[in-house]
Design a protein around this motif. Structure first.
Motif, PDB file in Angstrom:
ATOM      1  N   ARG A  90     -18.324  13.983  10.768  1.00 63.04           N
ATOM      2  CA  ARG A  90     -18.777  12.601  10.795  1.00 63.04           C
ATOM      3  C   ARG A  90     -17.666  11.581  10.544  1.00 63.04           C
ATOM      4  N   LEU A  91     -16.600  11.972   9.857  1.00 61.94           N
ATOM      5  CA  LEU A  91     -15.523  11.036   9.584  1.00 61.94           C
ATOM      6  C   LEU A  91     -14.446  11.034  10.659  1.00 61.94           C
ATOM      7  N   ARG A  92     -14.289  12.161  11.366  1.00 59.15           N
ATOM      8  CA  ARG A  92     -13.185  12.303  12.308  1.00 59.15           C
ATOM      9  C   ARG A  92     -13.612  12.509  13.762  1.00 59.15           C
ATOM     10  N   GLY A  93     -14.819  13.033  13.986  1.00 56.47           N
ATOM     11  CA  GLY A  93     -15.253  13.300  15.350  1.00 56.47           C
ATOM     12  C   GLY A  93     -14.593  14.539  15.919  1.00 56.47           C
ATOM     13  N   GLU A  94     -14.815  14.789  17.208  1.00 64.45           N
ATOM     14  CA  GLU A  94     -14.238  15.958  17.860  1.00 64.45           C
ATOM     15  C   GLU A  94     -13.924  15.619  19.308  1.00 64.45           C
TER      16      GLU A  94
ATOM     17  N   ALA B 248       0.841  -1.201   0.000  1.00 63.62           N
ATOM     18  CA  ALA B 248       0.000   0.000   0.000  1.00 63.62           C
ATOM     19  C   ALA B 248       0.876   1.252   0.000  1.00 63.62           C
ATOM     20  N   THR B 249       0.441   2.255  -0.724  1.00 62.77           N
ATOM     21  CA  THR B 249       1.199   3.506  -0.805  1.00 62.77           C
ATOM     22  C   THR B 249       0.393   4.711  -0.341  1.00 62.77           C
ATOM     23  N   ALA B 250      -0.824   4.479   0.134  1.00 60.66           N
ATOM     24  CA  ALA B 250      -1.651   5.564   0.669  1.00 60.66           C
ATOM     25  C   ALA B 250      -2.473   4.997   1.812  1.00 60.66           C
ATOM     26  N   ALA B 251      -2.845   5.861   2.760  1.00 64.68           N
ATOM     27  CA  ALA B 251      -3.575   5.388   3.938  1.00 64.68           C
ATOM     28  C   ALA B 251      -4.522   6.463   4.447  1.00 64.68           C
ATOM     29  N   GLY B 252      -5.596   5.991   5.080  1.00 67.51           N
ATOM     30  CA  GLY B 252      -6.553   6.893   5.705  1.00 67.51           C
ATOM     31  C   GLY B 252      -7.274   6.159   6.816  1.00 67.51           C
ATOM     32  N   TYR B 253      -8.126   6.880   7.526  1.00 68.88           N
ATOM     33  CA  TYR B 253      -8.935   6.243   8.565  1.00 68.88           C
ATOM     34  C   TYR B 253     -10.263   6.961   8.671  1.00 68.88           C
ATOM     35  N   VAL B 254     -11.262   6.255   9.199  1.00 72.54           N
ATOM     36  CA  VAL B 254     -12.593   6.825   9.399  1.00 72.54           C
ATOM     37  C   VAL B 254     -13.126   6.316  10.731  1.00 72.54           C
ATOM     38  N   LEU B 255     -13.666   7.214  11.532  1.00 74.39           N
ATOM     39  CA  LEU B 255     -14.277   6.824  12.801  1.00 74.39           C
ATOM     40  C   LEU B 255     -15.601   6.100  12.582  1.00 74.39           C
ATOM     41  N   LEU B 256     -15.964   5.293  13.553  1.00 71.40           N
ATOM     42  CA  LEU B 256     -17.250   4.596  13.532  1.00 71.40           C
ATOM     43  C   LEU B 256     -18.386   5.581  13.310  1.00 71.40           C
ATOM     44  N   ARG B 257     -19.291   5.231  12.392  1.00 75.24           N
ATOM     45  CA  ARG B 257     -20.467   6.050  12.111  1.00 75.24           C
ATOM     46  C   ARG B 257     -21.716   5.219  12.408  1.00 75.24           C
TER      47      ARG B 257
ATOM     48  N   LEU C 146      -6.257  10.496  18.334  1.00 71.53           N
ATOM     49  CA  LEU C 146      -6.267   9.544  17.226  1.00 71.53           C
ATOM     50  C   LEU C 146      -5.635  10.165  15.983  1.00 71.53           C
ATOM     51  N   ALA C 147      -5.957  11.430  15.720  1.00 72.42           N
ATOM     52  CA  ALA C 147      -5.389  12.110  14.554  1.00 72.42           C
ATOM     53  C   ALA C 147      -3.870  12.216  14.675  1.00 72.42           C
ATOM     54  N   ARG C 148      -3.382  12.478  15.884  1.00 71.97           N
ATOM     55  CA  ARG C 148      -1.933  12.557  16.088  1.00 71.97           C
ATOM     56  C   ARG C 148      -1.281  11.195  15.905  1.00 71.97           C
ATOM     57  N   ARG C 149      -1.915  10.157  16.429  1.00 74.93           N
ATOM     58  CA  ARG C 149      -1.371   8.811  16.257  1.00 74.93           C
ATOM     59  C   ARG C 149      -1.290   8.455  14.779  1.00 74.93           C
ATOM     60  N   PHE C 150      -2.349   8.785  14.044  1.00 74.35           N
ATOM     61  CA  PHE C 150      -2.361   8.465  12.617  1.00 74.35           C
ATOM     62  C   PHE C 150      -1.255   9.225  11.890  1.00 74.35           C
TER      63      PHE C 150
END
Length: 283
Positions: A233-237, A180-189, A244-248
């Motif tokens: 909705r994808l990242r939360g607050e 894989a050469t790209a990555a992302g994440y999405v919080l539970l919806r 989580l954003a810092r870890r990613f």
């Protein structure tokens, strides 16, 4: 049948058809068996302007019934013929079947593929995502596609507090090793009917932490089970979302994903297909 992901945000779409987002979603599907013909007609319209198409967004493009119906393959065949760019996200290794179509399109910068990987734990995966391919099968499929020149990315999705969130770094490392050469994440919806269904799943499989999971979810969503705002909705607050954003970001840098993007699509190769005609073709 559909894949049975307990958290699937597509479940409420069954309610629009007067079916239940629970059992009916898991046992009744609607196959658009003329999808490739409809797509061809749309692409053939004189006013159509090329824009990348995304497959597998509401439900997986490689449902179990795809082995028989081959609708996704037929759609890809139309896109390949028209040299039309598209992206695809899946949880299923069945995508390997269509490598003969994907690899040539990749050489012309017409396709990106993402694998959604929620966990590396086979036991947890089988409970969260029945009928989806096992995590190691997805990684193996990703490696095969990558070796064939198809741009492959990973989505760590969904991130579920206190269930799979501790695996973020491990998933990104495994995906990197698989090409894989790209990555992302999405919080539970958890929109609409999905929230009570997921609560039931927690009580059945993880009763000891069910309350803690939902408490954190609500902290991320302004005190509710779900916040539909586009920016949230994808990242939360809140504190958890920030951590989580810092870890990613740190994991992305460590495993070589930081700042990397798939090559841009080539929109200049599009060849408008001829609309189907009952009279056939003279030339």
């Amino acid at each position: 049948m559909n894949c049975w992901c307990s958290y699937c945000f597509a479940r409420p779409s069954h309610a629009y058809l007067d079916l239940s987002p629970g059992l009916d979603f898991e046992t009744k599907i609607f196959a658009k068996t003329n999808a490739q013909d409809v797509l061809r007609r749309e692409l053939a319209k004189s006013g159509y302007r090329v824009s990348p198409i995304s497959l597998g967004i509401n439900t997986d493009a490689y449902q179990p019934t795809e082995r028989k119906l081959q609708l996704t393959r037929r759609i890809i065949e139309v896109l390949a013929e028209a040299k039309h760019p598209f992206s695809l996200i899946t949880k299923n290794a069945l995508i390997e079947r269509d490598l003969d179509l994907l690899a040539p399109m990749a050489r012309e910068r017409l396709v990106h593929v993402y694998f959604s990987i929620t966990t590396l734990d086979n036991t947890l995966s089988s409970r969260l995502e029945p009928r989806a391919s096992a995590p190691h099968s997805r990684l193996r499929a990703g490696k095969r596609l990558s070796e064939a020149g198809v741009p492959v990315g990973v989505m760590f999705a969904p991130v579920i507090p206190w269930v799979n969130d501790h695996e973020l770094e491990a998933v990104l490392e495994a995906a990197r090793d698989a090409g894989a050469t790209a990555a992302g994440y999405v919080l539970l919806r958890l929109p609409h009917e999905v929230a009570p269904l997921f609560r039931d799943w927690l009580q059945m499989h993880l009763p000891d932490r069910a309350a803690h999971v939902m408490s954190t979810v609500q902290q991320l969503r302004g005190g509710k089970d779900y916040d539909s705002r586009f920016g949230q909705r994808l990242r939360g607050e809140g504190v958890y979302a920030d951590l989580l954003a810092r870890r990613f970001a740190l994991a992305s840098k460590r495993y070589g994903f930081e700042g990397r993007r798939h090559p841009p699509f080539d929109l200049t190769l599009f060849v408008r297909p001829r609309a189907s005609s009952p009279q056939g073709e003279l030339f």
